[in-house]
Design a protein around this motif. Structure first.
Motif, PDB file in Angstrom:
ATOM      1  N   UNK A  78      17.327 -12.214 -44.657  1.00 34.09           N
ATOM      2  CA  UNK A  78      16.376 -12.997 -43.859  1.00 34.09           C
ATOM      3  C   UNK A  78      16.467 -14.464 -44.234  1.00 34.09           C
ATOM      4  N   UNK A  79      16.349 -15.320 -43.233  1.00 36.08           N
ATOM      5  CA  UNK A  79      16.316 -16.775 -43.463  1.00 36.08           C
ATOM      6  C   UNK A  79      17.438 -17.201 -44.410  1.00 36.08           C
ATOM      7  N   UNK A  80      18.662 -17.013 -43.975  1.00 32.43           N
ATOM      8  CA  UNK A  80      19.828 -17.220 -44.833  1.00 32.43           C
ATOM      9  C   UNK A  80      19.882 -18.639 -45.407  1.00 32.43           C
ATOM     10  N   UNK A  81      20.473 -18.732 -46.589  1.00 34.30           N
ATOM     11  CA  UNK A  81      20.663 -20.011 -47.272  1.00 34.30           C
ATOM     12  C   UNK A  81      22.150 -20.178 -47.574  1.00 34.30           C
ATOM     13  N   UNK A  82      22.536 -21.422 -47.814  1.00 31.04           N
ATOM     14  CA  UNK A  82      23.945 -21.694 -48.120  1.00 31.04           C
ATOM     15  C   UNK A  82      24.413 -20.856 -49.320  1.00 31.04           C
ATOM     16  N   UNK A  83      23.513 -20.635 -50.276  1.00 30.31           N
ATOM     17  CA  UNK A  83      23.866 -19.891 -51.487  1.00 30.31           C
ATOM     18  C   UNK A  83      24.078 -18.394 -51.232  1.00 30.31           C
ATOM     19  N   UNK A  84      23.755 -17.949 -50.018  1.00 35.23           N
ATOM     20  CA  UNK A  84      24.013 -16.553 -49.673  1.00 35.23           C
ATOM     21  C   UNK A  84      25.486 -16.309 -49.351  1.00 35.23           C
ATOM     22  N   UNK A  85      26.260 -17.369 -49.215  1.00 37.90           N
ATOM     23  CA  UNK A  85      27.684 -17.225 -48.935  1.00 37.90           C
ATOM     24  C   UNK A  85      28.349 -16.491 -50.094  1.00 37.90           C
ATOM     25  N   UNK A  86      28.882 -15.316 -49.792  1.00 37.68           N
ATOM     26  CA  UNK A  86      29.448 -14.452 -50.830  1.00 37.68           C
ATOM     27  C   UNK A  86      30.008 -13.206 -50.158  1.00 37.68           C
ATOM     28  N   UNK A  87      30.594 -12.337 -50.966  1.00 43.95           N
ATOM     29  CA  UNK A  87      30.999 -11.017 -50.480  1.00 43.95           C
ATOM     30  C   UNK A  87      29.903 -10.028 -50.848  1.00 43.95           C
ATOM     31  N   UNK A  88      29.541  -9.169 -49.912  1.00 46.73           N
ATOM     32  CA  UNK A  88      28.501  -8.169 -50.151  1.00 46.73           C
ATOM     33  C   UNK A  88      29.162  -6.793 -50.136  1.00 46.73           C
ATOM     34  N   UNK A  89      29.029  -6.110 -51.250  1.00 45.88           N
ATOM     35  CA  UNK A  89      29.757  -4.863 -51.449  1.00 45.88           C
ATOM     36  C   UNK A  89      28.779  -3.690 -51.497  1.00 45.88           C
ATOM     37  N   UNK A  90      29.100  -2.666 -50.737  1.00 43.82           N
ATOM     38  CA  UNK A  90      28.320  -1.422 -50.722  1.00 43.82           C
ATOM     39  C   UNK A  90      29.016  -0.430 -51.657  1.00 43.82           C
ATOM     40  N   UNK A  91      28.251   0.215 -52.524  1.00 48.04           N
ATOM     41  CA  UNK A  91      28.817   1.127 -53.515  1.00 48.04           C
ATOM     42  C   UNK A  91      28.025   2.431 -53.496  1.00 48.04           C
ATOM     43  N   UNK A  92      28.725   3.528 -53.403  1.00 47.22           N
ATOM     44  CA  UNK A  92      28.057   4.829 -53.348  1.00 47.22           C
ATOM     45  C   UNK A  92      28.466   5.664 -54.550  1.00 47.22           C
ATOM     46  N   UNK A  93      27.473   6.293 -55.181  1.00 48.13           N
ATOM     47  CA  UNK A  93      27.734   7.133 -56.334  1.00 48.13           C
ATOM     48  C   UNK A  93      27.603   8.598 -55.948  1.00 48.13           C
ATOM     49  N   UNK A  94      28.554   9.412 -56.434  1.00 50.33           N
ATOM     50  CA  UNK A  94      28.428  10.838 -56.158  1.00 50.33           C
ATOM     51  C   UNK A  94      27.498  11.470 -57.184  1.00 50.33           C
ATOM     52  N   UNK A  95      27.286  12.741 -57.083  1.00 56.74           N
ATOM     53  CA  UNK A  95      26.230  13.367 -57.871  1.00 56.74           C
ATOM     54  C   UNK A  95      26.647  13.844 -59.237  1.00 56.74           C
ATOM     55  N   UNK A  96      27.855  13.422 -59.693  1.00 57.39           N
ATOM     56  CA  UNK A  96      28.328  13.951 -60.967  1.00 57.39           C
ATOM     57  C   UNK A  96      27.734  13.161 -62.127  1.00 57.39           C
ATOM     58  N   UNK A  97      26.469  13.329 -62.327  1.00 61.55           N
ATOM     59  CA  UNK A  97      25.780  12.573 -63.370  1.00 61.55           C
ATOM     60  C   UNK A  97      25.808  13.374 -64.667  1.00 61.55           C
ATOM     61  N   UNK A  98      27.004  13.676 -65.122  1.00 63.80           N
ATOM     62  CA  UNK A  98      27.123  14.461 -66.350  1.00 63.80           C
ATOM     63  C   UNK A  98      27.405  13.577 -67.544  1.00 63.80           C
TER      64      UNK A  98
END
Lengths: 116, 115
Positions: A78-98
């Motif tokens: 919302x209401x973007x700023x110059x400092x928002x310029x970047x790469x936005x990465x989505x990361x998903x974790x599987x359920x192997x929380x061992x």
């Protein structure tokens, strides 16, 4: 094979405008989904993390949503700023929380540029 | 600032050489993970260490090896460098045992160029 796909690949918006970035995943079993911001030449910084039972989470001007049924997430800025310029990465974790390793699947990111 | 530092910032090597990259985790963080990020790609998991023992490994050949030390520092060693090893190498530390809900704190990365 676990996959995370992000769209658009790149985006240019004017300062003050809003934008929404998309993430689709095929990770199974699902544990959680994270959004990171990565400035050029820097390491990623965590913005939000959502588990299966959460469908929205905010961090300042950043709001992430999660639909675990359709395996989709979005990051709204919302209401973007110059400092928002970047790469936005989505990361998903599987359920192997061992404790036996880190099973994160990273997307390739959306490159956002905010201009005057 | 995440409190995670890496050295060197940039490095240039030639094919066949060996390289050691270093990471200093946040104090008290027991787990460190290393990632390779090629230009325009997301990070790829190399391996993870928990209390000085390897705790998981991605699809990288044995010439990628690591160490973790009691003082929260760690190393990534790559032998017999190949051109495709050119990338940004990131380390990330976390407080727990590297489980799926641990928050990772990334360092700024080391940019490795192999000529």
């Amino acid at each position: 094979k676990n996959q995370v796909e992000q769209s658009p690949q790149s985006l240019i918006i004017l300062e003050g405008k809003n934008c929404t970035l998309q993430c689709n995943y095929t990770v199974s079993p699902f544990s959680n989904l994270r959004w990171y911001k990565q400035d050029t030449g820097r390491g990623p910084v965590s913005l939000t993390i959502m588990t299966f039972s959460e469908n929205t989470k905010s961090n300042g001007r950043y709001t992430a949503t999660l639909d675990a049924d359709t395996k989709q997430s979005s990051l709204h800025i919302t209401a973007s700023q110059l400092s928002d310029s970047a790469s936005y990465i989505c990361v998903v974790s599987d359920g192997f929380d061992t404790g036996g390793g880190n099973k994160l699947t990273f997307g390739t990111g959306t490159q956002l540029k905010v201009e005057l | 600032e995440t409190g995670v530092t890496q050295s060197p910032t940039h490095l240039i090597k030639t094919r066949g050489q060996q390289v050691t990259l270093r990471c200093s985790s946040q104090s008290g963080h027991n787990t460190v993970s290393w990632y390779q990020q090629a230009l325009g790609q997301g990070p790829q998991f190399i391996f993870q260490y928990y209390r000085e023992e390897e705790n998981g490994r991605g699809n990288f050949p044995p010439r990628f090896s690591g160490l973790q030390f009691p003082n929260y520092s760690s190393e990534l060693n790559v032998n017999a460098l190949e051109l495709d090893d050119s990338a940004l190498y990131l380390c990330a530390s976390s407080l727990g045992r590297g489980g799926s809900t641990d928050t990772q704190y990334f360092g700024p990365g080391t940019r490795l160029t192999v000529l």
